[in-house]
Design a protein around this motif. Structure first.
Motif, PDB file in Angstrom:
ATOM      1  N   ASN A 260     -27.342   7.286 -32.488  1.00  0.00           N
ATOM      2  CA  ASN A 260     -27.091   6.154 -33.378  1.00  0.00           C
ATOM      3  C   ASN A 260     -25.619   6.175 -33.756  1.00  0.00           C
ATOM      4  O   ASN A 260     -25.259   6.536 -34.857  1.00  0.00           O
ATOM      5  CB  ASN A 260     -27.987   6.279 -34.610  1.00  0.00           C
ATOM      6  CG  ASN A 260     -27.740   5.167 -35.584  1.00  0.00           C
ATOM      7  OD1 ASN A 260     -27.293   4.106 -35.189  1.00  0.00           O
ATOM      8  ND2 ASN A 260     -28.012   5.425 -36.840  1.00  0.00           N
ATOM      9  N   PRO A 261     -24.723   5.872 -32.827  1.00  0.00           N
ATOM     10  CA  PRO A 261     -23.290   6.097 -33.079  1.00  0.00           C
ATOM     11  C   PRO A 261     -22.666   5.056 -34.001  1.00  0.00           C
ATOM     12  O   PRO A 261     -23.004   3.876 -33.974  1.00  0.00           O
ATOM     13  CB  PRO A 261     -22.693   6.024 -31.686  1.00  0.00           C
ATOM     14  CG  PRO A 261     -23.619   5.208 -30.906  1.00  0.00           C
ATOM     15  CD  PRO A 261     -24.969   5.400 -31.466  1.00  0.00           C
ATOM     16  N   ARG A 262     -21.783   5.517 -34.849  1.00  0.00           N
ATOM     17  CA  ARG A 262     -21.027   4.657 -35.752  1.00  0.00           C
ATOM     18  C   ARG A 262     -19.579   5.152 -35.806  1.00  0.00           C
ATOM     19  O   ARG A 262     -19.293   6.284 -35.452  1.00  0.00           O
ATOM     20  CB  ARG A 262     -21.600   4.716 -37.179  1.00  0.00           C
ATOM     21  CG  ARG A 262     -22.860   3.992 -37.372  1.00  0.00           C
ATOM     22  CD  ARG A 262     -22.667   2.535 -37.127  1.00  0.00           C
ATOM     23  NE  ARG A 262     -23.946   1.855 -37.058  1.00  0.00           N
ATOM     24  CZ  ARG A 262     -24.519   1.302 -38.102  1.00  0.00           C
ATOM     25  NH1 ARG A 262     -23.972   1.384 -39.272  1.00  0.00           N
ATOM     26  NH2 ARG A 262     -25.651   0.681 -37.967  1.00  0.00           N
TER      27      ARG A 262
ATOM     28  N   TRP B  29     -18.977   9.029 -35.005  1.00  0.00           N
ATOM     29  CA  TRP B  29     -20.067   9.908 -35.404  1.00  0.00           C
ATOM     30  C   TRP B  29     -21.287   9.597 -34.579  1.00  0.00           C
ATOM     31  O   TRP B  29     -21.693   8.452 -34.487  1.00  0.00           O
ATOM     32  CB  TRP B  29     -20.333   9.714 -36.899  1.00  0.00           C
ATOM     33  CG  TRP B  29     -21.106  10.790 -37.528  1.00  0.00           C
ATOM     34  CD1 TRP B  29     -21.614  11.885 -36.937  1.00  0.00           C
ATOM     35  CD2 TRP B  29     -21.452  10.863 -38.900  1.00  0.00           C
ATOM     36  NE1 TRP B  29     -22.254  12.657 -37.842  1.00  0.00           N
ATOM     37  CE2 TRP B  29     -22.181  12.065 -39.047  1.00  0.00           C
ATOM     38  CE3 TRP B  29     -21.233  10.050 -40.005  1.00  0.00           C
ATOM     39  CZ2 TRP B  29     -22.688  12.453 -40.271  1.00  0.00           C
ATOM     40  CZ3 TRP B  29     -21.729  10.437 -41.219  1.00  0.00           C
ATOM     41  CH2 TRP B  29     -22.451  11.642 -41.366  1.00  0.00           C
ATOM     42  N   LEU B  30     -21.862  10.603 -33.954  1.00  0.00           N
ATOM     43  CA  LEU B  30     -22.931  10.344 -32.997  1.00  0.00           C
ATOM     44  C   LEU B  30     -24.248  10.029 -33.676  1.00  0.00           C
ATOM     45  O   LEU B  30     -24.982   9.163 -33.228  1.00  0.00           O
ATOM     46  CB  LEU B  30     -23.090  11.554 -32.082  1.00  0.00           C
ATOM     47  CG  LEU B  30     -23.904  11.325 -30.837  1.00  0.00           C
ATOM     48  CD1 LEU B  30     -23.277  10.228 -30.023  1.00  0.00           C
ATOM     49  CD2 LEU B  30     -23.959  12.580 -30.015  1.00  0.00           C
TER      50      LEU B  30
END
Lengths: 76, 171, 140, 104, 91
Positions: free
Chosen positions: B100-102, B143-144
């Motif tokens: 759920n990358p951001r 951020w993964l």
């Protein structure tokens, strides 16, 4: 061991001729010289390996990249 | 006034050559007297050329030049342990494929430049985070497995205890 | 392109160590797989690192290109002079005229040590000059 | 001691294999960069630690220590450079499509 | 510590196989950055192979090659990433 490296050398040599975009060809050439350096290293010739690694992978790559960035990027 | 600058120059040359001699002895592993003499000569001649790049004129804090060595070793041990932990988490993520990358922005409170750079490198090495840009004290991090996108909490979660240790070492 | 703080700092701290490693390769040339040519290329790669991260002008302040040209020419002259010294004292061109030490130590090669240093400085200065000219050129 | 060496060599190969699988499997460049920067350095670190343990305290393990420190310093910088190049070029990060999640 | 030399041979072969897998990313990668990731991984694994070969032959001076390759691989990756921006990022 050496047979594997020789097959990979042939593959990367042809690939670096095949690419149309010159930057990808330079990356393939870097891996080509890395593999040939490993081949020399494995055959007990470390001084040739150092020369190959220093000239082929370091300085030649830098010069190719800088010259490509100052001219056209695609091969016609 | 000129005297102060001259003194500072001499101190910088000596510090640079001492740092270099340590590297020379660690690499050659040869304790013969001629080799050590060669090491001192080469370090001094390299330091004469490069002292202005190795230690810039504005870096005058004492801790920036001589960090606390024993704490640095502890920090290295903690860092290697965390790298292994991070890799196991990354292997789990690769097998399950649950991501759920951001992209997160936050700030750091460190003032020393070396400490900031080491903080950015440690963030790159620890679980699921990757420094994209460092500008003064503003970090952009990919951020993964993002749990939150709020700037403050994200910073607290990502930095963890690194900032505390680095503050002790370099300030 | 603006370079980030990380690359700047790391290349600044790494630069003297790379130069020292190049000098190690040159001076241990008769004991290890190094030598004059390889060490010279490593010396040049350290300067290329500074050129890439902080710009050519910053590297040129440390190593001015006018002095590099003088160094390159004089090292070649010195090489010829050492060869001629062998011709004068002994029989052949480049013959050793210094005492040999114990095998395995650093001062064991006679004047190969000084020859390696001369060749290393010449190769390093030449490659640094090539890189300066190419990096400064305008292109098409 | 021997068991420790085997464990570290095995860990090196395990992480190398799985990191490569991650590089082949993940959807976009930033996530691939994550996999390569973690697992690549861990695999190399394990192999270097194992070879240091094989050699004990000798000049050779001092050199391996220098190589280890060099890699610990430069490997994050290399992945940072690649990530920065992609970020400045304007590649958009991949994001999971989920109906219930709120966009920021 | 003396080890069974077969173990080190197996490790060398396995690392070669792993680096072949990461060369696949260099060949098929759609963008230049993907190829750079592959290059970075290949450099790391080949340095690992060099160190293991040096340990197997028990020659201390062979490690010079590994360190030279580590330095020059870093410099070449920095050059490729820095000097060839994409569309609007031009030096």
């Amino acid at each position: 061991m050496t047979e594997v490296i020789l097959i990979l050398l042939v593959i990367f040599g042809t690939l670096s001729l095949q690419f149309k975009k010159l930057l990808n060809a330079v990356i393939c050439l870097a891996i080509f010289s890395l593999l040939s350096s490993l081949l020399f290293y494995y055959l007990h010739a470390p001084d040739v390996a150092i020369a190959e690694a220093a000239v082929g992978a370091g300085v030649a790559t830098v010069l190719f990249v800088v010259i490509i960035s100052k001219t056209r990027k695609e091969e016609k | 006034m000129i005297n102060v600058f001259l003194k500072w120059k001499i101190v910088r040359v000596i510090l640079t050559s001492l740092y270099l001699v340590v590297g020379w002895i660690l690499f050659t592993g040869n304790l013969a007297p001629f080799s050590i003499f060669l090491g001192f000569t080469f370090s001094f001649s390299v330091a004469l050329f490069t002292y202005n790049i190795f230690i810039e004129e504005r870096e005058v804090a004492r801790r920036a030049l001589l960090p606390r060595a024993y704490l640095l070793l502890i920090y290295l041990g903690v860092l290697i342990f965390k790298i292994y932990l991070a890799s196991f988490k990354m292997v789990l993520t690769i097998i399950t494929g649950d991501i759920n990358p951001r992209v997160v922005h936050f700030r750091t409170g460190l003032r020393s430049e070396v400490a900031r750079v080491i903080l950015a490198n440690s963030i790159t090495l620890t679980p699921g985070t990757l420094t994209l840009s460092l500008d003064q004290d503003h970090l952009i991090v990919h951020w993964l497995n993002a749990k939150t996108t709020h700037s403050h909490y994200a910073g607290k979660l990502i930095k963890g205890s690194f900032e505390f240790w680095l503050k002790k070492i370099w300030i | 392109m603006k370079e980030s703080e990380i690359v700047d700092m790391i290349s600044r701290k790494l630069f003297p160590y790379i130069l020292l490693f190049g000098l190690y390769l040159i001076s241990y040339g008769h004991l290890s797989p190094g030598g004059g040519f390889q060490g010279g290329v490593v010396l040049a790669s350290g300067v290329i690192l500074i050129c890439l991260s902080r710009g050519v002008s910053s590297a040129e302040r440390v190593f001015p290109s006018r002095k590099l040209r003088i160094v390159e020419a004089e090292m070649f002259f010195l090489f010829l002079l050492m060869g001629a010294g062998g011709l004068l004292i002994g029989k052949y061109f480049l013959e050793n005229f210094l005492p040999l030490g114990e095998a395995g130590e650093v001062p064991s090669g006679g004047f190969i040590f000084f020859l390696n240093i001369v060749i290393g400085l010449k190769v390093g200065a030449g490659i640094i000059l090539i890189c300066f000219y190419i990096l400064k050129s305008k292109g098409e | 001691m021997r068991i420790l060496i085997y464990v570290f060599l095995g860990l090196g190969m395990f992480f190398g294999l799985l990191g490569n699988l991650g590089v082949l499997r993940f959807p976009d460049i930033y996530t691939r960069l994550q996999a390569s920067s973690k697992c690549g350095i861990t695999s190399l670190l394990s192999i270097l630690i194992a070879s240091m343990l094989i050699k004990g305290i000798t000049p050779m393990s001092g050199r391996i220590l220098v190589i280890t420190l060099f890699f610990l310093i430069t490997s994050p910088v290399a992945s940072h450079i690649i990530g920065k190049r992609a970020w400045e070029e304007g590649l958009i990060p991949w994001r999971r499509k989920k109906p219930g999640k709120k966009e920021n | 510590m003396d080890l069974n030399p077969l173990v080190l041979d197996i490790v060398i072969f396995a690392l070669t196989g792993i680096s072949v897998i990461s060369m696949v990313r260099v060949i098929i990668g759609p963008t230049t950055e993907d190829r750079l990731i592959g290059l970075n991984l290949v450099v790391a694994q080949i340095v690992g192979i060099m160190v293991v070969v040096a340990v197997k032959f028990n020659r201390s001076i062979y490690l010079d090659v590994a360190l030279v390759y580590a330095i020059l691989g870093f410099v070449s990756i920095l050059a490729i990433a820095r000097y060839t921006g994409g569309k609007e990022v031009q030096k």
